[in-house]
Design a protein around this motif. Structure first.
Motif, PDB file in Angstrom:
ATOM      1  N   GLN A 423     -17.470  84.959  52.006  1.00 46.67           N
ATOM      2  CA  GLN A 423     -17.287  83.724  50.978  1.00 46.67           C
ATOM      3  C   GLN A 423     -17.404  84.595  49.507  1.00 46.67           C
ATOM      4  N   PHE A 424     -18.318  85.211  49.160  1.00 45.44           N
ATOM      5  CA  PHE A 424     -18.916  85.897  47.888  1.00 45.44           C
ATOM      6  C   PHE A 424     -17.262  86.738  47.804  1.00 45.44           C
ATOM      7  N   GLY A 425     -16.922  87.896  48.258  1.00 46.07           N
ATOM      8  CA  GLY A 425     -15.140  88.461  48.112  1.00 46.07           C
ATOM      9  C   GLY A 425     -14.387  87.144  47.752  1.00 46.07           C
ATOM     10  N   VAL A 426     -14.085  86.144  48.323  1.00 42.91           N
ATOM     11  CA  VAL A 426     -12.816  84.920  47.835  1.00 42.91           C
ATOM     12  C   VAL A 426     -13.461  84.525  46.441  1.00 42.91           C
ATOM     13  N   TRP A 427     -14.449  83.792  46.895  1.00 42.06           N
ATOM     14  CA  TRP A 427     -14.855  82.824  45.890  1.00 42.06           C
ATOM     15  C   TRP A 427     -15.197  83.990  44.596  1.00 42.06           C
ATOM     16  N   GLY A 428     -15.300  85.121  44.567  1.00 40.87           N
ATOM     17  CA  GLY A 428     -15.901  86.122  43.189  1.00 40.87           C
ATOM     18  C   GLY A 428     -14.200  86.800  43.392  1.00 40.87           C
ATOM     19  N   ARG A 429     -13.274  87.027  43.916  1.00 38.39           N
ATOM     20  CA  ARG A 429     -11.441  87.142  43.962  1.00 38.39           C
ATOM     21  C   ARG A 429     -11.269  86.277  42.780  1.00 38.39           C
ATOM     22  N   ALA A 430     -11.464  84.985  43.526  1.00 37.58           N
ATOM     23  CA  ALA A 430     -10.851  83.773  43.121  1.00 37.58           C
ATOM     24  C   ALA A 430     -11.464  83.298  40.971  1.00 37.58           C
ATOM     25  N   VAL A 431     -12.227  83.246  41.092  1.00 38.75           N
ATOM     26  CA  VAL A 431     -13.217  83.236  39.478  1.00 38.75           C
ATOM     27  C   VAL A 431     -12.189  84.538  38.789  1.00 38.75           C
ATOM     28  N   LEU A 432     -12.411  85.643  39.310  1.00 42.00           N
ATOM     29  CA  LEU A 432     -11.659  86.880  38.067  1.00 42.00           C
ATOM     30  C   LEU A 432     -10.622  86.763  38.142  1.00 42.00           C
ATOM     31  N   LEU A 433      -9.647  86.150  38.750  1.00 39.03           N
ATOM     32  CA  LEU A 433      -8.175  86.432  38.708  1.00 39.03           C
ATOM     33  C   LEU A 433      -7.812  84.914  38.166  1.00 39.03           C
ATOM     34  N   VAL A 434      -8.842  84.306  37.763  1.00 39.09           N
ATOM     35  CA  VAL A 434      -8.414  82.715  36.112  1.00 39.09           C
ATOM     36  C   VAL A 434      -8.672  83.527  35.968  1.00 39.09           C
ATOM     37  N   ALA A 435      -9.348  84.510  35.235  1.00 39.28           N
ATOM     38  CA  ALA A 435     -10.286  85.043  34.073  1.00 39.28           C
ATOM     39  C   ALA A 435      -9.427  86.308  33.596  1.00 39.28           C
ATOM     40  N   PHE A 436      -8.820  87.227  34.234  1.00 36.23           N
ATOM     41  CA  PHE A 436      -7.638  87.487  34.031  1.00 36.23           C
ATOM     42  C   PHE A 436      -6.155  86.995  33.815  1.00 36.23           C
ATOM     43  N   PHE A 437      -6.032  85.708  34.250  1.00 36.38           N
ATOM     44  CA  PHE A 437      -4.625  85.187  34.290  1.00 36.38           C
ATOM     45  C   PHE A 437      -5.042  85.139  32.936  1.00 36.38           C
ATOM     46  N   VAL A 438      -5.997  84.599  32.334  1.00 37.35           N
ATOM     47  CA  VAL A 438      -6.241  84.463  30.668  1.00 37.35           C
ATOM     48  C   VAL A 438      -6.376  85.896  29.591  1.00 37.35           C
ATOM     49  N   LEU A 439      -6.768  87.078  30.834  1.00 33.63           N
ATOM     50  CA  LEU A 439      -7.391  87.549  29.700  1.00 33.63           C
ATOM     51  C   LEU A 439      -6.379  88.585  29.645  1.00 33.63           C
ATOM     52  N   PHE A 440      -5.651  88.588  30.743  1.00 36.82           N
ATOM     53  CA  PHE A 440      -4.026  89.532  30.394  1.00 36.82           C
ATOM     54  C   PHE A 440      -2.624  89.099  29.475  1.00 36.82           C
ATOM     55  N   LEU A 441      -2.470  87.855  29.144  1.00 39.30           N
ATOM     56  CA  LEU A 441      -1.697  87.341  28.443  1.00 39.30           C
ATOM     57  C   LEU A 441      -2.660  87.633  27.036  1.00 39.30           C
ATOM     58  N   ARG A 442      -3.478  88.104  26.820  1.00 38.96           N
ATOM     59  CA  ARG A 442      -4.160  88.277  24.828  1.00 38.96           C
ATOM     60  C   ARG A 442      -3.769  89.818  25.206  1.00 38.96           C
ATOM     61  N   ALA A 443      -3.631  90.378  25.971  1.00 41.39           N
ATOM     62  CA  ALA A 443      -4.242  91.947  26.145  1.00 41.39           C
ATOM     63  C   ALA A 443      -2.736  92.706  25.593  1.00 41.39           C
ATOM     64  N   GLN A 444      -3.416  94.099  24.979  1.00 40.89           N
ATOM     65  CA  GLN A 444      -2.247  94.929  24.285  1.00 40.89           C
ATOM     66  C   GLN A 444      -2.123  95.953  25.983  1.00 40.89           C
ATOM     67  N   LEU A 445      -1.506  96.949  25.577  1.00 41.61           N
ATOM     68  CA  LEU A 445      -1.013  97.721  27.034  1.00 41.61           C
ATOM     69  C   LEU A 445      -2.099  99.015  25.850  1.00 41.61           C
ATOM     70  N   ARG A 446      -2.359  99.581  27.412  1.00 40.90           N
ATOM     71  CA  ARG A 446      -3.348 100.858  27.199  1.00 40.90           C
ATOM     72  C   ARG A 446      -2.120 102.027  26.795  1.00 40.90           C
ATOM     73  N   GLY A 447      -2.157 103.259  26.049  1.00 42.46           N
ATOM     74  CA  GLY A 447      -2.032 104.122  25.623  1.00 42.46           C
ATOM     75  C   GLY A 447      -0.980 104.033  25.454  1.00 42.46           C
ATOM     76  N   PHE A 448      -0.235 102.634  25.076  1.00 39.33           N
ATOM     77  CA  PHE A 448       1.225 102.477  24.103  1.00 39.33           C
ATOM     78  C   PHE A 448       1.051 102.196  22.602  1.00 39.33           C
ATOM     79  N   ARG A 449       1.868 102.948  22.305  1.00 38.83           N
ATOM     80  CA  ARG A 449       2.072 102.014  20.501  1.00 38.83           C
ATOM     81  C   ARG A 449       2.289 101.155  20.723  1.00 38.83           C
TER      82      ARG A 449
END
Length: 469
Positions: A423-449
């Motif tokens: 359950q820790f794994g299931v809900w931990g992944r779920a919460v972090l997927l929500v966080a990544f959803f938001v962060l990805f859409l604001r993120a820049q690319l690593r190593g790209f100019r």
């Protein structure tokens, strides 16, 4: 768009010492990836070997696959899909009324089925099949490591030496499909001499091939079309955008669709029932204890335990899951478009990553090895390493805990502790997927100019990219 690490002044390292160091770094990443793959194989091979039964199944597999956490779908499917009989997939297969695959049908898209058949050539036991399949999959992982290192520098070590590659490299047939998704990004970023339209079509072909392996790269075609249609990140001499290219987007869509049709058509024509069986099997799959999804560990707890309650639960999931996935896709595209209106570049990689998060979160099945799908985006996009580390911890809780949980159920031991780990794994992944959803859409690319238009001004939402030495 240049690739690889950039100098502190924002210029690309194209020669001299920086270039040599980058080449050395790429070589180290690939070498370490090879060593990690060896560990991954040895981990799974603990469940394979003599003695074998009359069908070539390792007797140790059923005794230790859960307790020793060395289970793999590769070894399991040596039996039950006619792989041990070397039957060519799909053409003579079908699915029974109770959902069992027979006669060479397998539950995966056709290119994965073809890889399964190739891995079985010359194999007479599940141990042989595991080894042959591993040798078949290794080049895809190494190529992925090379591309990620070229694109994002030392962040590619997350792929090369991360726990997901040890746990899942040879758990299922994920490595080829991950390679196609990363290759699509690489084509768009690393072949600037080709026109945007040409690169878009090549990337679409790769995503189409990925769809024929495990479906999920197909969802990246939509943001790719938006990227091509809006002129990508190409700039003319005075810094203005190149304008829209609707025709290019249509050709890109045609390339993706044409690839899927050309790959599937021979199988559909020569054995429609067997080809259709793989689709039917996935449609019939239910959200149960084996799927590791928020549906089973969340919504299921609101229903009773009798058959009618179970049917009501599955019906609710069959409606809510696709509806929420589509909503997540639409939200990602809309937020990506908002970022485009501010920056002048549609962030197709970031939108693709967010769409994948929505899919993983809301799909009725969230198998442990799907983490391999996400890792390249964690490499490519600038998201906090602390959150990446937290996700890996939750992932290990699933990748290890779920099998120990199954062992506890089967052996009659107390399962309370392992259930909490799962359950820790299931809900931990779920919460972090929500966080990544938001962060990805604001993120820049690593190593790209980043092109000039992507640099945020004070008060804007998008961060200024930080050059990587």
């Amino acid at each position: 768009m240049p690739i690889g690490p950039t100098a502190r002044d924002g210029t690309t390292a194209t020669g001299g010492g920086l270039d040599r160091r980058r080449a050395a770094m790429v070589a180290v990443v690939v070498l370490l990836c090879g060593l990690t793959l060896a560990l991954g194989y040895l981990n799974k091979a603990r469940c394979a070997g003599e003695p074998f039964d009359e069908q070539g199944r390792s007797l140790v597999f059923d005794m230790h696959k859960d307790s020793d956490v060395c289970y793999s779908d590769i070894q399991l499917l040596w039996l039950g899909r006619n792989i041990n009989e070397h039957t060519f997939p799909y053409v003579s297969g079908s699915i029974t009324d109770d959902g069992a695959l027979v006669g060479g049908a397998v539950e995966y898209p056709v290119l994965s089925g073809l890889l399964m058949w190739l891995g079985a050539i010359g194999a007479h036991t599940d141990a042989d099949f595991l080894l042959h399949t591993a040798l078949l999959l290794v080049p895809f992982a190494l190529l992925t490591a090379w591309m990620l290192a070229r694109l994002s520098g030392k962040a590619a070590l997350l792929w090369a030496i991360g726990s997901p590659l040890v746990l899942y490299a040879f758990h299922n047939w994920e490595l080829p499909v991950v390679c196609t998704a990363v290759a699509a990004v690489y084509v768009m970023a690393a072949l600037p001499r080709l026109s945007l339209r040409t690169r878009g079509m090549l990337a679409a072909v790769l995503l189409g091939l990925g769809f024929c392996l495990k479906l999920y790269p197909g969802i990246f075609v939509l943001p790719l079309l938006a990227f091509v249609a809006t002129g990508g990140d190409e700039r003319d001499g005075d810094g203005r955008g190149t304008g829209t290219d609707v025709r290019g987007a249509l050709l890109t869509a045609a390339a993706a669709i044409g690839t899927v049709v050309l790959v599937n058509l021979p199988f559909a024509v020569s054995g429609y029932e067997g080809w259709r069986a793989s689709i039917t099997f996935q449609q019939l799959r239910e959200a149960d204890i084996t799927t590791n999804s928020v549906w089973y560990w969340g919504l299921r707890q609101l229903y009773g335990s009798d058959k009618r309650d179970e049917q009501a639960f599955q019906h609710a999931v069959s409606i809510a899951s696709p509806a929420l996935i589509i909503a997540a896709f639409a939200l990602a595209m809309w937020l990506g478009w908002r970022r485009y209106t501010r920056s002048g570049v549609f962030p197709w990689i970031a939108v693709s990553a967010a769409m994948l998060c929505g899919f993983l979160l809301f799909h009725k099945v969230h198998s442990p090895q799907y983490t391999l799908w996400l890792v390249p985006f964690l490499v490519l996009l600038r998201v906090p390493w602390t959150l990446i580390g937290a996700y890996l911890v939750a992932d290990v809780a699933i990748g290890v805990g779920v099998f120990r949980y199954f062992y506890s159920i089967g052996s009659g031991e107390s399962m309370e502790t392992m259930e909490r780990v799962v359950q820790f794994g299931v809900w931990g992944r779920a919460v972090l997927l929500v966080a990544f959803f938001v962060l990805f859409l604001r993120a820049q690319l690593r190593g790209f100019r980043a092109p000039p238009q992507t640099l945020a001004t004070p008060g804007r939402d998008d961060p200024v990219p930080v050059p990587v030495a």
